[in-house]
Design an enzyme around this catalytic site. Structure first.
Site, short mmCIF file in Angstrom:
data_model
loop_
_atom_site.label_atom_id
_atom_site.label_comp_id
_atom_site.label_asym_id
_atom_site.label_seq_id
_atom_site.Cartn_x
_atom_site.Cartn_y
_atom_site.Cartn_z
N ASP A 23 0.83 -1.21 0.00
CA ASP A 23 0.00 0.00 0.00
C ASP A 23 0.87 1.26 0.00
OD1 ASP A 23 -2.40 1.38 0.00
OD2 ASP A 23 -2.67 1.27 2.17
N GLY A 24 0.31 2.33 -0.54
CA GLY A 24 0.98 3.63 -0.48
C GLY A 24 1.55 4.12 -1.81
N GLU A 39 -12.53 -4.60 -4.39
CA GLU A 39 -12.97 -3.22 -4.12
C GLU A 39 -12.19 -2.19 -4.95
OE1 GLU A 39 -12.27 -5.57 -1.71
OE2 GLU A 39 -14.38 -5.98 -1.27
N ASN A 40 -11.00 -2.59 -5.45
CA ASN A 40 -10.20 -1.65 -6.24
C ASN A 40 -10.84 -1.31 -7.60
OD1 ASN A 40 -7.01 -2.92 -4.99
ND2 ASN A 40 -8.14 -1.10 -4.34
N ARG A 59 -5.12 -1.48 9.06
CA ARG A 59 -6.33 -2.27 8.74
C ARG A 59 -5.94 -3.40 7.79
NH1 ARG A 59 -7.74 3.05 6.62
NH2 ARG A 59 -7.08 3.19 4.45
#
Ligand code: IPE
Ligand code: IPE
Ligand code: MG
Length: 262
Positions: A37-38, A84-85, A207
Site C-alpha cells: 500500500d501507499g 474493491e479496487n 487495517r
C-alpha cells in the site's frame, strides 16, 4: 545455505549484511503475506500522477520476491488488486492491469531460474482475457517449480473467498456434520498452503482491507510507515527480525521455557 544466499546479493559493508546475520534461519516465517500500500501517496509526494506510484511499485515487487526467495521463505503472497479496487478510475485500473502484464512478461525468466512457482488467488475468471492469458502462461510454465510459492492476490476479496469456498463446499456434496475448519480451509483459494505467519502492511494503515480474512487468524501483524515503492530488502529483513522477537501463543499461555527464563 540461506544466509550465504542472502549475503551474495548484498554488497560487502552494506548495512543489510548486519541485518541478514541477525536472522534466525530456523525460525523464519513460513508464509509471508504483504499488503502493498501507499503507491498513490508516494506519487503525490512527488507531484506525479498516481500511476507513477504503481510503476515504481514494480521495483519493490522484484526486490521483495528475490529477497524472500533467497531467505528461504516458502510462501509469499502479495496483494495486488482487491475486488474493491474496481471502484477506482478506469484509467488507473487499466494501467494496473497493463503493468501486471508487463511484469509477468519481463519476470517470467527470473521466476523460472529461481525455481519460483507462481499462483493467482482471487476471481481470476473476471479479469480481462489478455490478463488471464498472461497469468495462465506464468502459472503453467512455473507449475513444476519446487522453490518458493509466489501467490498474487488479484481481484481478491477475503469475504468473496469465503463465499466461494462455502459454495464449493456445498457443491461437493459434503454432509454438514462432516464440515470442520480443516475441511473448510481445503475449499479456499489457498487450499493446501500454510496460513501466513507474518502479515506486513506498508504505508502505515492499521487495517486488513479484506485480505486473507480466514488465513490471518493468528498471523503476526507488522505495519511499516514505508510506502510500497520504497520497500526493499532492508525493510523485509527488518520485518522478519521484528517477527522473530514476537511470542506466538495461539490462545495458550507462555511456553514453559519462556516462563523459566523470566
Ligand atoms: C496500493 O497503493 C496499490 C493498490 C491498491 C493497487 P494505493 O494505490 O492504494 O496507494 P495509496 O493508498 O492511495 O497511497
Ligand atoms: C489494499 O489497499 C488493496 C491492495 C493493496 C491491493 P487499498 O489501498 O485498496 O486499501 P484501503 O482502501 O486503504 O483500505
Ligand atoms: Mg491504498
Amino acid at each position: 545455505m540461506p544466509l550465504e544466499q542472502v549475503l551474495t546479493s548484498i554488497p560487502s559493508g552494506h548495512p543489510d549484511e548486519a541485518l541478514a546475520r541477525q536472522v534466525n534461519f530456523d525460525r523464519l516465517p513460513v508464509h509471508v503475506a504483504i499488503i502493498m500500500d501507499g503507491n498513490g501517496r508516494w506519487a503525490a509526494q512527488r507531484h506525479l500522477p498516481r500511476v507513477e506510484g504503481h510503476r515504481a511499485g514494480i521495483d519493490a515487487v522484484r526486490d521483495t520476491v528475490e529477497t524472500a526467495a533467497r531467505l528461504g521463505i516458502r510462501v509469499l503472497t502479495l496483494y495486488a488488486f482487491s475486488i474493491e479496487n474496481w471502484k477506482r478510475p478506469a484509467a488507473e485500473v487499466s494501467t494496473l492491469m497493463l503493468l501486471l502484464k508487463r511484469y509477468l512478461r519481463s519476470e517470467l525468466n527470473t521466476l523460472l531460474s529461481n525455481d519460483i512457482r507462481f499462483r493467482v488467488i482471487g476471481r481470476m475468471e473476471e479479469l480481462g482475457r489478455d490478463v488471464q492469458e498472461e497469468l495462465t502462461t506464468a502459472i503453467d510454465r512455473t507449475a513444476k517449480n519446487s522453490g518458493m510459492l509466489f501467490n498474487i492476490a488479484l481481484n481478491y476479496g477475503g469475504r468473496a473467498e469465503i463465499v466461494d469456498a462455502a459454495r464449493r463446499a456445498m457443491e461437493s456434496g459434503l454432509r454438514p456434520e462432516d464440515l470442520d475448519e480443516e475441511r473448510f480451509a481445503g475449499f479456499l483459494y489457498t487450499a493446501g498452503q500454510p496460513d501466513p505467519d507474518l502479515l506486513i502492511r506498508t504505508s502505515g494503515e492499521m487495517r486488513v482491507s479484506n485480505y486473507l480474512l480466514w488465513q490471518i487468524a493468528y498471523a503476526e501483524i507488522y505495519v511499516t510507515e514505508t510506502l510500497w515503492p520504497d520497500f526493499r530488502r532492508t525493510h523485509l529483513l527488518e520485518a522478519v527480525l521484528a517477527y522473530q522477537k514476537r511470542e506466538r501463543r495461539y490462545g495458550g499461555i507462555k511456553a514453559p521455557a519462556a516462563i523459566g527464563a523470566q
